[in-house]
Design an enzyme around this catalytic site. Structure first.
Site, PDB file in Angstrom:
ATOM      1  N   SER A 180      75.368 -60.968  13.060  1.00 10.55           N
ATOM      2  CA  SER A 180      74.246 -61.898  13.124  1.00 10.55           C
ATOM      3  C   SER A 180      73.306 -61.797  11.932  1.00 10.55           C
ATOM      4  O   SER A 180      73.072 -62.772  11.216  1.00 10.55           O
ATOM      5  CB  SER A 180      73.451 -61.657  14.411  1.00 10.55           C
ATOM      6  OG  SER A 180      72.297 -62.475  14.435  1.00 10.55           O
ATOM      7  N   GLU A 181      72.769 -60.613  11.699  1.00 11.86           N
ATOM      8  CA  GLU A 181      71.719 -60.483  10.700  1.00 11.86           C
ATOM      9  C   GLU A 181      72.217 -60.569   9.268  1.00 11.86           C
ATOM     10  O   GLU A 181      71.446 -60.767   8.339  1.00 11.86           O
ATOM     11  CB  GLU A 181      70.946 -59.184  10.939  1.00 11.86           C
ATOM     12  CG  GLU A 181      69.936 -59.366  12.025  1.00 11.86           C
ATOM     13  CD  GLU A 181      69.777 -58.159  12.927  1.00 11.86           C
ATOM     14  OE1 GLU A 181      68.633 -57.822  13.227  1.00 11.86           O
ATOM     15  OE2 GLU A 181      70.786 -57.581  13.353  1.00 11.86           O
ATOM     16  N   ASN A 182      73.533 -60.462   9.100  1.00 12.24           N
ATOM     17  CA  ASN A 182      74.088 -60.654   7.769  1.00 12.24           C
ATOM     18  C   ASN A 182      73.738 -62.029   7.223  1.00 12.24           C
ATOM     19  O   ASN A 182      73.630 -62.217   6.013  1.00 12.24           O
ATOM     20  CB  ASN A 182      75.607 -60.497   7.829  1.00 12.24           C
ATOM     21  CG  ASN A 182      76.240 -60.359   6.471  1.00 12.24           C
ATOM     22  OD1 ASN A 182      75.816 -59.553   5.657  1.00 12.24           O
ATOM     23  ND2 ASN A 182      77.271 -61.143   6.214  1.00 12.24           N
TER      24      ASN A 182
END
Length: 943
Positions: free
Chosen positions: A874-876
């Protein structure tokens, strides 16, 4: 005045009794049980409430019944298709990733249905224009999957394809890992049958108390008194609760754990403020009444007698020498972490061939899910206090609510409702604690629904950041040193501030070789909206500084930004800024090579446009993110063999739209692959602390990684128990007969991976995470120099998140996260102003702001520690992506924007200054103490 109208709803004539001046069409439909029509913004700017009225798509939340003619024909989501007879749009939404959190899905499907009634052969551009015209907003998907869904459904409507053509065929697969298997929760969501919190409110038992909050509209004040006398006499009022009615500590426990604290103590985070108001949105009273209307009417009668105090709306204001201390325990600047690597970076930069410097600001980004906060609470049959809410950290919130309200933790059960998006802010338990307090005081079921303005001012935001930084390199373009001083402004209260500001000195320049570095991260408070978790926590703030410096150095050298980045990528033997060997150092070069053809194509297009007098530019950004919360991370799940041979999976992988259900399903199928299970043989029991083990919070891109490894452990234990000596499998009956348990707990933790517990408080050395994700972003933008407006024309990301577990889920996180990144770059902001009470005022990206030429290039490098080779994802896609846009603006018009967001006024002001030959670099930020003096003090006091 009450009126009876006759209208046709979904083809059936029905009488409607309503107050035509007060009731909206959305309220009337929902009161009739048609809760597929959602109310998000409540003012007609999000489209979640879309219905078709007399052949036209309208937003029903702001359509009063007096403007609905008698005998009108109304179509809601319930009239478009059912689970047994889906409309092609509903099936396409399931198959092509149109459903994530699902809260906006009914509104989009109804809107698209209205389009296809008028035009069965729309182009992608016409679909996008339709959604823009009808104000349909999605925060999860990045819009592209929604357009894909409409285009696929239109083929079926035209007779060019069948329903089977647009339906995922499970019979074609034995291994579902990495496929586009649809998420289990998609079906009820596309039919409008998933009950979110406000839907549950309408279905609570008779006698339920309805709650309304009284919130502060000032930023900082002493509370002299809260006068509830008039409110208590209002019709239907049961009780008006103030701080004295909270039975526990009346403070959410948010301790900051870091060796370098300026003082000791725990910041106060009141459930209901009794002494002081610290920000707009603080709750000062809670009203309970027999109806929501009565509760809200009474709330308006509560009088706040306040002594207004100076309001410091930014960190630099709060740390000025004459500023008053905002909390008793700690000074306004109270936490710090140094970073040293190599030789003295200041001296190297002072003597360098090429130096660049700047001061950068990243904004207080609002999460802006479409669903506002809704919570229910009641005493269960066993005497437990049950809270149903939007939590993405159920077991953690359980402990926080217990401490704040005094409810024993073993008598507290938290259940996650279907959740209409979060992106981090439902990790904070302030509203859940309000409902727990009401249940304790009244002893009856209670429900709380915040309207969007209340929600946006009451909940947390991404913490703002301020940084002063320098970078140097030699004439060949090799970086020699970096120096930066950065401060996290966490607002009035904080959640995980020590983790976020720690990322300020571990995430920047990820992937590059920086031989010498000197830096200081600081954290402190202001009277602005409080910080909570948000996707990419800490990374978007710090990449705002680091990826700007990289581009600025390339520009000053006259070197291509791609070439400069590639030249400075880490090689074997190089170390991170925290002096640890790089993991997977070869991934970034591979991703850079994958993005190069796209970059060259965008550059050629920009150069051709510039010859025509247009201002197009190309921007790059490089930088991924960590996966898991580090050494102390742990997770548990349970697998149970059922009498019919199916498997039940129990966990608390909170699903806020990212796909905890499909992640659980795919991990279970893969881990139990020898049993030959199909998706219909796996049952999911999720997100209830009363029945599910502690799988941990849904944050830090950890759940796929951690829950996956725990699932493998549970699966191995179950299969070991089921396996007979001859290699065949025991049935449930055979296991019971032999006295073998049929349910097994799976566990995983990071203690055994020998990860550093954190960063050394004296020099920042260390590695606190087991795995990373990687991304390189490229944007093509056009700037209208007459207005300053920036339009993102094309956007491509090359990414590596390990082996992909579910294609639809990862695509959704990619497009959704990058759409947030574009919003962060161009429009999103929150500063506790009146206009920031709704999603439009906060700058939520509409479909016209996000390009349709939106692409993800995946590389799959298996991770040795990851389940089935996966990392998180997700945070990538929401860490460095915004800087591709900011760097592209500079490329387009020659003017850099240093303070986010790059709104048209800022872009135009920078461009005009540049044209006049004026300096556009901002002055340094005042961060409380002199940078060098603070570092010397740290050196003199090692820990």
């Amino acid at each position: 005045m009450v009126t009876r109208l006759r209208v046709s709803i979904n083809g059936v004539e029905r009488p409607v009794v309503c107050d035509p001046d007060k009731d909206s069409l959305a309220v009337v439909l929902r009161r009739m049980g048609l809760t597929g029509t959602k109310i998000g913004c409540g003012i007609g700017v999000c489209g979640a409430c879309s219905v078709i009225l007399n052949g036209e798509v309208i937003r029903s939340c702001n359509r009063k019944m007096k403007k609905v003619p008698e005998f009108s024909e109304i179509i809601t989501i319930e009239g478009i298709g059912t689970p047994q007879h889906l409309h092609p749009l509903q099936q396409a939404w399931i198959t092509y990733g149109g459903v994530q959190c699902g809260f906006c899905s009914p509104g989009f499907i109804v809107s698209a249905y209205g389009l296809l009634l008028k035009n069965q052969s729309p182009t992608r551009e016409e679909v996008r224009a339709w959604f823009k015209e009808h104000k349909n907003v999605c925060r999860c998907t990045g819009y592209k999957p929604l357009v894909d869904s409409v285009m696929a459904a239109a083929k079926v409507v035209r007779g060019e394809a069948t329903m089977e053509d647009i339906t995922f065929d499970t019979t074609k697969y034995k291994d579902f890992y990495g496929t586009a298997l649809p998420r289990p929760a998609a079906l009820p969501k596309v039919c409008g049958l998933a009950d979110y919190g406000d839907d549950i409110k309408l279905k609570m038992p008779e006698g339920t108390a309805h709650l309304a909050v009284v919130i502060s509209e000032v930023h900082h004040a002493k509370i002299l008194s809260i006068d509830t006398s008039e409110a208590e006499t209002m019709p239907g009022v049961m009780k008006v609760m103030t701080a004295g009615d909270v039975k526990g500590s009346n403070s959410l426990p948010v301790p900051q754990i870091h060796p370098r604290m300026k003082a000791h103590g725990i910041l106060e985070f009141p459930v209901i403020c009794g002494k002081k108001i610290n920000r707009r949105g603080d709750v000062v009273a809670l009203v309970a009444a027999d109806t929501e209307e009565h509760a809200r009417a009474a709330a308006k009668k509560v009088k706040q007698n306040l002594e207004i105090l100076p309001a410091y709306m930014s960190y630099p204001e709060a740390v000025m020498p004459n500023a008053i201390q905002l909390q008793e325990q700690l000074p306004n600047f109270y936490m710090e972490q140094p970073l040293f690597k190599g030789e003295d970076a200041s001296e190297i930069i002072d003597d360098a061939d090429i130096t660049v410097e700047g001061s950068f600001y990243s904004s207080r980004e609002p999460h802006l899910p479409i669903e506002p906060d809704t919570v229910q609470g009641y005493y269960g049959a066993d005497g437990e206090l049950v809270i149903q809410c939007r939590s993405q950290a159920l077991h953690d919130n359980r402990g926080e609510i217990s401490a704040a309200t005094g409810q024993p933790e073993d008598k507290l059960r938290i259940i996650q409702n279907p959740t209409g998006g979060s992106f981090g802010n439902t990790i904070t338990a302030n509203t859940y604690s309000l409902v727990a307090t009401a249940v304790q005081n009244l002893g009856i079921p209670c429900t709380l629904t915040l309207n969007y303005e209340e929600y946006n001012h009451t909940t947390g935001k991404r913490g703002a950041s301020y940084s002063n930084a320098r970078l140097s390199c030699d004439k060949d373009g090799k970086i020699s040193a970096v120096e930066f001083d950065v401060a996290l402004d966490h607002g009035a209260y904080t959640v995980v501030a020590s983790i976020i500001f720690g990322n300020f000195v571990s995430i920047p320049f990820h992937g590059y070789n920086i031989p010498n570095i000197k830096a200081l991260a600081r954290a402190g408070m202001s009277n602005n909206g409080f910080q909570t978790a948000y996707r990419g926590f800490g990374a978007p703030q710090i990449y705002t500084m680091s990826e700007a410096l990289i581009d600025m150095a390339a520009e000053k050298l006259g070197m291509d930004p791609w070439e400069f980045r590639y030249k400075n990528l880490a090689k074997p033997g190089d170390t991170t800024i925290n002096s640890r060997p790089y993991k997977n150092y070869d991934i970034y070069p591979q991703l850079m090579n994958k993005i190069k053809p796209v970059y060259d194509k965008y550059k050629a297009e920009a150069e051709a446009a510039k010859k025509e007098g247009r201002h197009l530019g190309v921007g790059l950004s490089l930088g991924g993110f960590l996966c898991t919360t580090g050494m102390f991370d742990a997770a548990e799940v349970a697998l149970e063999l059922n009498p019919d041979g199916t498997i039940t999976h129990y966990n608390t992988w909170q699903d806020v739209g990212q796909g905890g259900d499909i992640g659980t399903l795919t991990h279970t199928l893969k881990a139990l692959e020898p049993l030959g299970l199909t998706p219909d043989k796996v049952r999911l029991v999720l997100n209830d602390t009363g029945t599910c083990p502690k799988t941990g919070l849904s944050a830090a891109s950890r759940q796929h990684f951690m829950a996956g490894n725990a699932t493998i452990d549970a699966a191995n234990k179950l299969m070991d128990a089921m396996r007979k000596p001859d290699g065949t499998w025991r049935t449930y009956d055979e296991m019971v007969k032999e006295g073998i348990p049929t349910k097994y707990l799976g566990h995983t933790d990071h203690m055994s991976h020998k990860i550093d517990p954190g960063l050394n408080p004296n020099n920042g050395e260390g590695e606190k995470n087991s795995e990373f994700m990687y991304a390189v972003n490229c944007a093509l933008v056009e700037v209208d120099v007459n207005t300053g407006k920036t339009q993102v024309l094309r956007y491509t990301t090359a990414a590596d998140v390990g082996v992909i577990g579910n294609k639809l889920a990862v695509d959704g996180q990619a497009y959704g996260g990058l759409s947030h990144s574009i919003g962060f770059a161009l429009s999103e902001d929150y500063n506790a102003e009146k206009k920031h009470g709704n999603i439009a005022g906060c700058g939520v990206p509409t479909i016209d702001m996000i390009p349709d030429d939106f692409n993800i290039i995946y590389q799959e490098t298996p991770r040795p520690l990851g389940p089935h080779g996966s990392a998180g994802c997700s945070e990538n896609f929401q860490c460095s992506g915004h800087m591709a846009v900011i760097n592209a603006i500079s490329s387009a018009c020659g003017a850099r924007v240093y303070a986010l967001p790059a709104t048209p006024d800022k872009v135009k002001a920078a461009y005009d200054k540049k044209q006049r030959g004026e300096d556009i670099t901002p002055p340094k930020y005042f961060l409380g103490t002199d940078f060098e003096e603070e570092l010397e003090l740290i050196r003199a006091n090692p820990m």
